[in-house]
Design a protein around this motif. Structure first.
Motif, PDB file in Angstrom:
ATOM      1  N   PHE A  78      -2.446  -7.138  -8.441  1.00 28.61           N
ATOM      2  CA  PHE A  78      -1.936  -6.982  -9.800  1.00 28.61           C
ATOM      3  C   PHE A  78      -0.421  -7.149  -9.879  1.00 28.61           C
ATOM      4  N   GLY A  79       0.162  -7.738  -8.835  1.00 29.79           N
ATOM      5  CA  GLY A  79       1.578  -8.100  -8.894  1.00 29.79           C
ATOM      6  C   GLY A  79       2.569  -7.016  -8.558  1.00 29.79           C
ATOM      7  N   HIS A  80       2.119  -5.888  -8.026  1.00 29.34           N
ATOM      8  CA  HIS A  80       3.052  -4.846  -7.614  1.00 29.34           C
ATOM      9  C   HIS A  80       3.681  -5.256  -6.286  1.00 29.34           C
ATOM     10  N   GLU A  81       4.993  -5.154  -6.201  1.00 25.75           N
ATOM     11  CA  GLU A  81       5.668  -5.474  -4.952  1.00 25.75           C
ATOM     12  C   GLU A  81       5.515  -4.308  -3.995  1.00 25.75           C
ATOM     13  N   VAL A  82       5.045  -4.574  -2.798  1.00 21.54           N
ATOM     14  CA  VAL A  82       4.839  -3.546  -1.793  1.00 21.54           C
ATOM     15  C   VAL A  82       5.826  -3.817  -0.670  1.00 21.54           C
ATOM     16  N   THR A  83       6.651  -2.824  -0.366  1.00 18.91           N
ATOM     17  CA  THR A  83       7.711  -3.041   0.618  1.00 18.91           C
ATOM     18  C   THR A  83       7.586  -2.114   1.818  1.00 18.91           C
ATOM     19  N   THR A  84       6.396  -1.620   2.083  1.00 19.00           N
ATOM     20  CA  THR A  84       6.203  -0.736   3.225  1.00 19.00           C
ATOM     21  C   THR A  84       5.670  -1.517   4.414  1.00 19.00           C
ATOM     22  N   GLU A  85       5.637  -0.879   5.564  1.00 15.73           N
ATOM     23  CA  GLU A  85       5.067  -1.511   6.755  1.00 15.73           C
ATOM     24  C   GLU A  85       3.603  -1.852   6.559  1.00 15.73           C
ATOM     25  N   ALA A  86       2.947  -1.154   5.633  1.00 13.82           N
ATOM     26  CA  ALA A  86       1.520  -1.386   5.400  1.00 13.82           C
ATOM     27  C   ALA A  86       1.269  -2.684   4.637  1.00 13.82           C
ATOM     28  N   SER A  87       2.333  -3.318   4.149  1.00 11.74           N
ATOM     29  CA  SER A  87       2.161  -4.581   3.453  1.00 11.74           C
ATOM     30  C   SER A  87       1.566  -5.608   4.409  1.00 11.74           C
ATOM     31  N   TYR A  88       0.759  -6.487   3.879  1.00  6.37           N
ATOM     32  CA  TYR A  88       0.098  -7.451   4.755  1.00  6.37           C
ATOM     33  C   TYR A  88       0.172  -8.832   4.137  1.00  6.37           C
ATOM     34  N   ALA A  89       1.347  -9.405   4.217  1.00  8.29           N
ATOM     35  CA  ALA A  89       1.540 -10.746   3.685  1.00  8.29           C
ATOM     36  C   ALA A  89       0.644 -11.747   4.405  1.00  8.29           C
ATOM     37  N   TRP A  90       0.123 -11.369   5.547  1.00 11.29           N
ATOM     38  CA  TRP A  90      -0.763 -12.218   6.334  1.00 11.29           C
ATOM     39  C   TRP A  90      -2.136 -12.354   5.705  1.00 11.29           C
ATOM     40  N   TYR A  91      -2.449 -11.524   4.706  1.00 14.42           N
ATOM     41  CA  TYR A  91      -3.806 -11.503   4.151  1.00 14.42           C
ATOM     42  C   TYR A  91      -4.209 -12.879   3.673  1.00 14.42           C
ATOM     43  N   ASN A  92      -5.324 -13.363   4.147  1.00 13.85           N
ATOM     44  CA  ASN A  92      -5.835 -14.658   3.768  1.00 13.85           C
ATOM     45  C   ASN A  92      -7.332 -14.506   3.486  1.00 13.85           C
ATOM     46  N   PRO A  93      -7.741 -14.613   2.206  1.00 16.12           N
ATOM     47  CA  PRO A  93      -9.162 -14.421   1.885  1.00 16.12           C
ATOM     48  C   PRO A  93     -10.093 -15.338   2.673  1.00 16.12           C
ATOM     49  N   ARG A  94      -9.646 -16.515   3.036  1.00 15.07           N
ATOM     50  CA  ARG A  94     -10.518 -17.428   3.781  1.00 15.07           C
ATOM     51  C   ARG A  94     -10.903 -16.845   5.124  1.00 15.07           C
ATOM     52  N   ARG A  95     -10.039 -15.969   5.664  1.00 12.91           N
ATOM     53  CA  ARG A  95     -10.357 -15.306   6.933  1.00 12.91           C
ATOM     54  C   ARG A  95     -11.665 -14.533   6.794  1.00 12.91           C
ATOM     55  N   TYR A  96     -11.903 -13.970   5.613  1.00 12.56           N
ATOM     56  CA  TYR A  96     -13.078 -13.159   5.401  1.00 12.56           C
ATOM     57  C   TYR A  96     -14.239 -13.935   4.800  1.00 12.56           C
TER      58      TYR A  96
END
Length: 149
Positions: A129-147
């Motif tokens: 929903f467009g919230h910027e997440v700036t913690t270590e838990a952020s996962y810019a690596w997330y790729n739906p195709r992986r799943y």
């Protein structure tokens, strides 16, 4: 973060598990109600299904016909599990809900995970929903195709 489920029927403020179907199959539905929506503006929730069971037969989950219907009485969203992308995982991440006015916005996700989604991808819905997440838990690596495969 909070979780509402059979062991914590009121695990999240303003949410309650009203009906818990422990018999599986066509023996009934499970119902979760969001309360006090007007005071939850912009709150974001991840909706996922955990396949419980003593044998955890993955074919049982694949053929279960599991689906989700969301409604506020005026707006209705429905999504069914896409079994084509299922590979025996334990969790189905259905989608994300954001409270808006007296209603909601729904963003389908439809991914499968073996570990708890709220732990593996805790910021998924915030980012959806467009919230910027700036913690270590952020996962810019997330790729739906992986799943999806």
């Amino acid at each position: 973060a909070c979780t509402t489920y059979y062991g914590k029927k009121t695990g999240c403020e303003g949410i309650s598990l009203d009906l818990d179907n422990v018999n599986g199959g066509n023996n009934g539905v499970e119902t979760i109600t969001f309360h006090d929506i007007e005071n939850k503006q912009d709150s974001v929730y991840m909706i996922f299904v955990h396949h419980y069971g003593s044998t955890r037969d993955s074919e049982e989950f694949r053929s279960s016909g599991v689906h989700l219907t969301l409604t506020d009485g005026k707006v209705t969203s429905a999504v069914a599990m896409d079994a084509d992308s299922f590979n025996g995982e334990e969790h189905w991440v259905v989608g994300c809900i954001k409270m808006v006015g007296a209603s909601y916005e729904f963003a389908p996700v439809n991914v499968f995970l073996n570990s708890k989604p709220d732990e593996e991808v805790p910021n998924l819905c915030l980012e959806k929903f467009g919230h910027e997440v700036t913690t270590e838990a952020s996962y810019a690596w997330y790729n739906p195709r992986r799943y999806y495969g």
